[in-house]
Design a protein around this motif. Structure first.
Motif, PDB file in Angstrom:
ATOM      1  N   VAL A 224       1.548 -41.680  40.622  1.00  0.00           N
ATOM      2  CA  VAL A 224       2.364 -40.480  40.451  1.00  0.00           C
ATOM      3  C   VAL A 224       2.728 -39.958  41.842  1.00  0.00           C
ATOM      4  N   PRO A 225       3.915 -40.345  42.341  1.00  0.00           N
ATOM      5  CA  PRO A 225       4.346 -39.792  43.624  1.00  0.00           C
ATOM      6  C   PRO A 225       4.764 -38.335  43.447  1.00  0.00           C
ATOM      7  N   HIS A 226       4.808 -37.589  44.526  1.00  0.00           N
ATOM      8  CA  HIS A 226       5.182 -36.171  44.502  1.00  0.00           C
ATOM      9  C   HIS A 226       4.292 -35.416  43.511  1.00  0.00           C
ATOM     10  N   TYR A 227       3.008 -35.746  43.523  1.00  0.00           N
ATOM     11  CA  TYR A 227       2.018 -35.228  42.578  1.00  0.00           C
ATOM     12  C   TYR A 227       1.994 -33.705  42.518  1.00  0.00           C
ATOM     13  N   ASP A 228       2.262 -33.061  43.649  1.00  0.00           N
ATOM     14  CA  ASP A 228       2.184 -31.602  43.740  1.00  0.00           C
ATOM     15  C   ASP A 228       3.539 -30.919  43.563  1.00  0.00           C
ATOM     16  N   ALA A 229       4.552 -31.653  43.117  1.00  0.00           N
ATOM     17  CA  ALA A 229       5.909 -31.100  43.004  1.00  0.00           C
ATOM     18  C   ALA A 229       6.272 -30.801  41.550  1.00  0.00           C
ATOM     19  N   LYS A 230       7.317 -29.992  41.373  1.00  0.00           N
ATOM     20  CA  LYS A 230       7.859 -29.715  40.039  1.00  0.00           C
ATOM     21  C   LYS A 230       8.870 -30.797  39.673  1.00  0.00           C
ATOM     22  N   GLN A 231       8.883 -31.139  38.387  1.00  0.00           N
ATOM     23  CA  GLN A 231       9.890 -32.054  37.867  1.00  0.00           C
ATOM     24  C   GLN A 231      11.178 -31.269  37.613  1.00  0.00           C
ATOM     25  N   HIS A 232      12.248 -31.983  37.293  1.00  0.00           N
ATOM     26  CA  HIS A 232      13.530 -31.319  37.037  1.00  0.00           C
ATOM     27  C   HIS A 232      13.449 -30.346  35.858  1.00  0.00           C
ATOM     28  N   ASN A 233      12.501 -30.556  34.932  1.00  0.00           N
ATOM     29  CA  ASN A 233      12.348 -29.659  33.780  1.00  0.00           C
ATOM     30  C   ASN A 233      11.431 -28.466  34.074  1.00  0.00           C
ATOM     31  N   GLY A 234      10.948 -28.360  35.306  1.00  0.00           N
ATOM     32  CA  GLY A 234      10.124 -27.228  35.709  1.00  0.00           C
ATOM     33  C   GLY A 234       8.627 -27.435  35.583  1.00  0.00           C
ATOM     34  N   SER A 235       8.193 -28.504  34.902  1.00  0.00           N
ATOM     35  CA  SER A 235       6.745 -28.746  34.787  1.00  0.00           C
ATOM     36  C   SER A 235       6.238 -29.470  36.030  1.00  0.00           C
ATOM     37  N   MET A 236       4.985 -29.231  36.333  1.00  0.00           N
ATOM     38  CA  MET A 236       4.381 -29.871  37.502  1.00  0.00           C
ATOM     39  C   MET A 236       4.097 -31.339  37.191  1.00  0.00           C
ATOM     40  N   ARG A 237       4.343 -32.205  38.162  1.00  0.00           N
ATOM     41  CA  ARG A 237       4.140 -33.641  37.950  1.00  0.00           C
ATOM     42  C   ARG A 237       2.675 -33.964  37.653  1.00  0.00           C
ATOM     43  N   PHE A 238       1.724 -33.260  38.316  1.00  0.00           N
ATOM     44  CA  PHE A 238       0.317 -33.563  38.055  1.00  0.00           C
ATOM     45  C   PHE A 238      -0.041 -33.246  36.606  1.00  0.00           C
ATOM     46  N   ALA A 239       0.514 -32.190  36.049  1.00  0.00           N
ATOM     47  CA  ALA A 239       0.233 -31.842  34.656  1.00  0.00           C
ATOM     48  C   ALA A 239       0.880 -32.844  33.706  1.00  0.00           C
ATOM     49  N   ALA A 240       2.096 -33.248  33.999  1.00  0.00           N
ATOM     50  CA  ALA A 240       2.799 -34.210  33.149  1.00  0.00           C
ATOM     51  C   ALA A 240       2.116 -35.573  33.164  1.00  0.00           C
ATOM     52  N   SER A 241       1.396 -35.881  34.232  1.00  0.00           N
ATOM     53  CA  SER A 241       0.741 -37.187  34.328  1.00  0.00           C
ATOM     54  C   SER A 241      -0.474 -37.302  33.408  1.00  0.00           C
ATOM     55  N   GLU A 242      -0.978 -36.179  32.912  1.00  0.00           N
ATOM     56  CA  GLU A 242      -2.185 -36.224  32.080  1.00  0.00           C
ATOM     57  C   GLU A 242      -1.990 -37.033  30.803  1.00  0.00           C
ATOM     58  N   LYS A 243      -0.850 -36.912  30.143  1.00  0.00           N
ATOM     59  CA  LYS A 243      -0.588 -37.692  28.935  1.00  0.00           C
ATOM     60  C   LYS A 243      -0.532 -39.184  29.275  1.00  0.00           C
ATOM     61  N   MET A 244       0.112 -39.502  30.385  1.00  0.00           N
ATOM     62  CA  MET A 244       0.209 -40.897  30.808  1.00  0.00           C
ATOM     63  C   MET A 244      -1.187 -41.480  31.040  1.00  0.00           C
ATOM     64  N   VAL A 245      -2.054 -40.735  31.666  1.00  0.00           N
ATOM     65  CA  VAL A 245      -3.410 -41.207  31.952  1.00  0.00           C
ATOM     66  C   VAL A 245      -4.206 -41.371  30.654  1.00  0.00           C
ATOM     67  N   ARG A 246      -4.049 -40.451  29.730  1.00  0.00           N
ATOM     68  CA  ARG A 246      -4.742 -40.568  28.438  1.00  0.00           C
ATOM     69  C   ARG A 246      -4.225 -41.777  27.648  1.00  0.00           C
ATOM     70  N   ASP A 247      -2.911 -41.969  27.651  1.00  0.00           N
ATOM     71  CA  ASP A 247      -2.304 -43.071  26.898  1.00  0.00           C
ATOM     72  C   ASP A 247      -2.642 -44.438  27.488  1.00  0.00           C
ATOM     73  N   MET A 248      -2.865 -44.498  28.780  1.00  0.00           N
ATOM     74  CA  MET A 248      -3.148 -45.765  29.458  1.00  0.00           C
ATOM     75  C   MET A 248      -4.519 -45.681  30.117  1.00  0.00           C
ATOM     76  N   SER A 249      -5.533 -45.372  29.326  1.00  0.00           N
ATOM     77  CA  SER A 249      -6.852 -45.053  29.850  1.00  0.00           C
ATOM     78  C   SER A 249      -7.578 -46.229  30.497  1.00  0.00           C
ATOM     79  N   ASP A 250      -7.052 -47.432  30.375  1.00  0.00           N
ATOM     80  CA  ASP A 250      -7.671 -48.575  31.035  1.00  0.00           C
ATOM     81  C   ASP A 250      -7.358 -48.617  32.530  1.00  0.00           C
TER      82      ASP A 250
END
Length: 103
Positions: A12-38
């Motif tokens: 997740v590059p730009h981990y500390d930045a906001k996405q174009h939709n206003g959500s923080m990239r670090f927060a948005a990455s949580e679903k990705m990490v849960r979905d790909m827990s391996d």
């Protein structure tokens, strides 16, 4: 999305930045990490670098306070575990890829 196949993990590059939709990239990455827990996830702040040279990884701050993170999903507890790479070591700290679970 497949990357170059160099590392076994998510990035997740730009981990500390906001996405174009206003959500923080670090927060948005949580679903990705849960979905790909391996796979471990490496978050890289803007103004930080995650430099790979062979089996050695270095964390470099471009500006003071810029960091890299390792995020894992603990399948037993269901919790996300986040650690700051190099937090206890000065800028330029290094790790082995195998220690980080990226090979």
């Amino acid at each position: 999305m497949n990357g170059l196949g160099i590392l076994k993990g998510l990035c997740v590059p730009h981990y500390d930045a906001k996405q174009h939709n206003g959500s923080m990239r670090f927060a948005a990455s949580e679903k990705m990490v849960r979905d790909m827990s391996d796979y471990p996830c490496i978050g890289i702040d803007e103004n930080a670098a995650f430099v790979v040279n062979g089996d050695v990884v270095r964390v470099i701050e471009g500006v003071k306070g810029a960091k890299c993170y390792k995020k894992l999903h603990n399948s037993i507890t269901g919790e996300l575990e986040v650690s700051i790479l190099g937090e206890e070591i000065v800028d330029g700290s290094s790790y082995s890829l195998s220690t980080l679970g990226l090979v």
